[in-house]
Enzyme design. Structure first.
Site, short mmCIF file in Angstrom:
data_model
loop_
_atom_site.label_atom_id
_atom_site.label_comp_id
_atom_site.label_asym_id
_atom_site.label_seq_id
_atom_site.Cartn_x
_atom_site.Cartn_y
_atom_site.Cartn_z
N GLY A 196 1.72 -9.66 -22.60
CA GLY A 196 1.16 -10.58 -23.59
C GLY A 196 1.05 -11.99 -23.04
CG ASP A 214 16.90 -21.74 -22.51
OD1 ASP A 214 18.00 -22.23 -22.85
OD2 ASP A 214 16.79 -20.60 -22.03
CD GLU A 274 13.39 -19.83 -15.37
OE1 GLU A 274 13.11 -19.79 -16.57
OE2 GLU A 274 14.56 -19.69 -14.94
CD GLN A 332 6.61 -17.45 -25.57
OE1 GLN A 332 5.99 -17.26 -24.54
NE2 GLN A 332 6.39 -18.50 -26.33
CB CYS A 357 27.30 -19.18 -27.54
SG CYS A 357 27.36 -20.29 -28.94
CB CYS A 363 34.03 -17.38 -31.87
SG CYS A 363 32.42 -17.98 -32.41
CB CYS A 394 34.24 -18.40 -27.01
SG CYS A 394 33.45 -19.89 -26.42
CD1 TRP A 427 16.17 -15.23 -11.86
CD2 TRP A 427 15.18 -13.26 -12.18
NE1 TRP A 427 16.47 -14.83 -13.11
CE2 TRP A 427 15.87 -13.62 -13.35
CE3 TRP A 427 14.48 -12.05 -12.16
CZ2 TRP A 427 15.89 -12.81 -14.49
CZ3 TRP A 427 14.49 -11.26 -13.29
CH2 TRP A 427 15.18 -11.63 -14.45
CE1 TYR A 455 14.98 -23.27 -19.18
CE2 TYR A 455 12.90 -22.14 -18.76
CZ TYR A 455 14.29 -22.16 -18.74
OH TYR A 455 14.96 -21.09 -18.26
S1 SF4 Z 1 33.49 -20.78 -30.07
FE1 SF4 Z 1 32.19 -20.35 -28.27
S2 SF4 Z 1 30.92 -18.60 -28.90
FE2 SF4 Z 1 31.79 -19.50 -30.76
S3 SF4 Z 1 30.25 -20.97 -31.47
FE3 SF4 Z 1 31.69 -22.10 -30.20
S4 SF4 Z 1 30.78 -22.11 -28.15
FE4 SF4 Z 1 29.75 -20.48 -29.32
#
Ligand code: SF4
Length: 352
Positions: A81, A138, A37, A42, A192, A199, A202, A24, A120
């Protein structure tokens, strides 16, 4: 708070390099975006994708969906469902054909007035199909925003919803709202994540508040759950010849009437030097020799997380002892009732 550009630019760059190839996302067709969407609510992406492909093939336009018998739609929906979603899908397809001539309304408000389309979904369709800058919030978005900006307002409170919507809107890239919305959602779905977010890889790590205070798992906060209070206890294990010092907890607080080492409670994990600087001057901090300190540890109570560390100090010259401190022979300390975390430390150190 980090600058908008820190968040928005980095998250969109990340998205452009890491987004999944989902059917999509191939065009800006509002009907197909709406279909995806509704199906994906769910539902896991893998399962949802196969349903999306089946529906898009059988009903390639909103008119085709509107003309289909409800039984046929429900049959195709079988296994997903939440059958009211399928019925609303059908109802709304007919409304779009009859009231809007088969054209999806290109306004957030009108989209919101359609059956089965909430805030949303209206924001998702408006931004992805029509470039209308309205942030879609969301579960993934709540989590990313709560962690990055360190927002501890419950996401299931009406005030929390307003705050998160505002922050999501403020950080919107108005030139590419659809990309921005998908970027934040995808970031929450892939990087995340609720458990074990990645992290280390990230791009937002430098400015992420939850990471900075090492409380990633605390966010997002939900009102439904008991709010856990984090407290930070800095204990001084003081040695003065054969003696040490303890204190009785007399306040209406946890561990009332138990004994513990003198302690300074801080608002966060402070550095040891900062804590030593707050020691009562009557004790003459110049006579302190820092011997060692433990790492931070966590003691979990039902409503509180106690983060604590022990700072071992040798006192070379005793001056006036602060109020409430009890001087005890280091061997006598085992006769006092102490909280579990103190007991563990006493049993694990050979300092006494
Ligand atoms: S460092 Fe990045 S992955 Fe870790 S909690 Fe923060 S935003 Fe989320």
């Amino acid at each position: 708070m980090a600058k908008k550009s820190d968040f928005t630019t980095k998250i969109i760059n990340w998205y452009n390099q890491n987004k999944r190839d989902l059917p999509w996302r191939e065009n800006k067709n509002p009907y197909l975006i709406w279909l995806s969407e509704i199906i994906l609510q769910q539902t896991r992406i893998a399962q949802g994708t196969s349903y999306f492909l089946k529906f898009a093939e059988k009903y390639p336009t909103v008119e085709k969906l509107a003309q289909a018998p409800e039984d046929e739609i429900l049959k195709l929906w079988q296994g997903l469902g939440y059958y009211s979603r399928a019925r609303n899908l059908h109802y709304t397809s007919k409304e779009i054909v009859h009231k809007y001539n088969g054209e999806f309304p290109n306004s957030f408000k009108k989209l919101l007035s359609l059956k089965g389309i909430g805030e949303y979904t209206a924001a998702a369709i408006a931004s992805m199909a029509f470039n209308i800058p309205h942030a879609a919030v969301d579960g993934n978005v709540y989590r990313v925003l709560a962690r990055f900006f360190g927002i501890d307002e419950p996401i299931d409170s009406s005030n929390g919803k307003k705050i998160f919507q505002k922050i999501a809107d403020e950080n919107m890239d108005v030139h590419q709202p659809g990309i921005y919305n998908q970027a934040v959602m995808e970031f929450g779905a892939l990087l995340c994540t609720p458990k074990n977010p990645d992290c280390e890889n990230c791009p937002l790590i430098i400015n992420c508040i939850a990471k900075q205070i090492d409380e990633v798992e605390k966010f997002p906060v939900k009102k439904g759950k008991t709010k856990v209070k984090n407290r930070y206890f800095n204990y001084f294990v003081l040695k003065s010849g054969q003696n040490t010092f303890i204190k009785k907890r007399t306040e209406n607080d946890i561990w009332k009437n138990l004994h513990e080492f003198p302690m300074i409670e801080s608002e966060k994990r402070s550095s040891t030097q900062k804590i030593i600087d707050t020691i009562p001057t009557s004790l003459n901090p110049k006579s302190f020799i820092l011997i060692k300190e433990t790492d931070w540890r966590k003691h979990i109570l039902s409503h509180q997380h106690i983060h604590y560390k022990f700072i071992y100090i040798e006192i070379t010259e005793e001056k006036v002892i602060p109020n409430g401190w009890i001087k005890v022979n280091k061997e006598d300390i085992f006769n006092f009732a102490v909280p579990r975390l103190i007991e563990r430390e006493l049993n694990n150190t050979n300092w006494f």
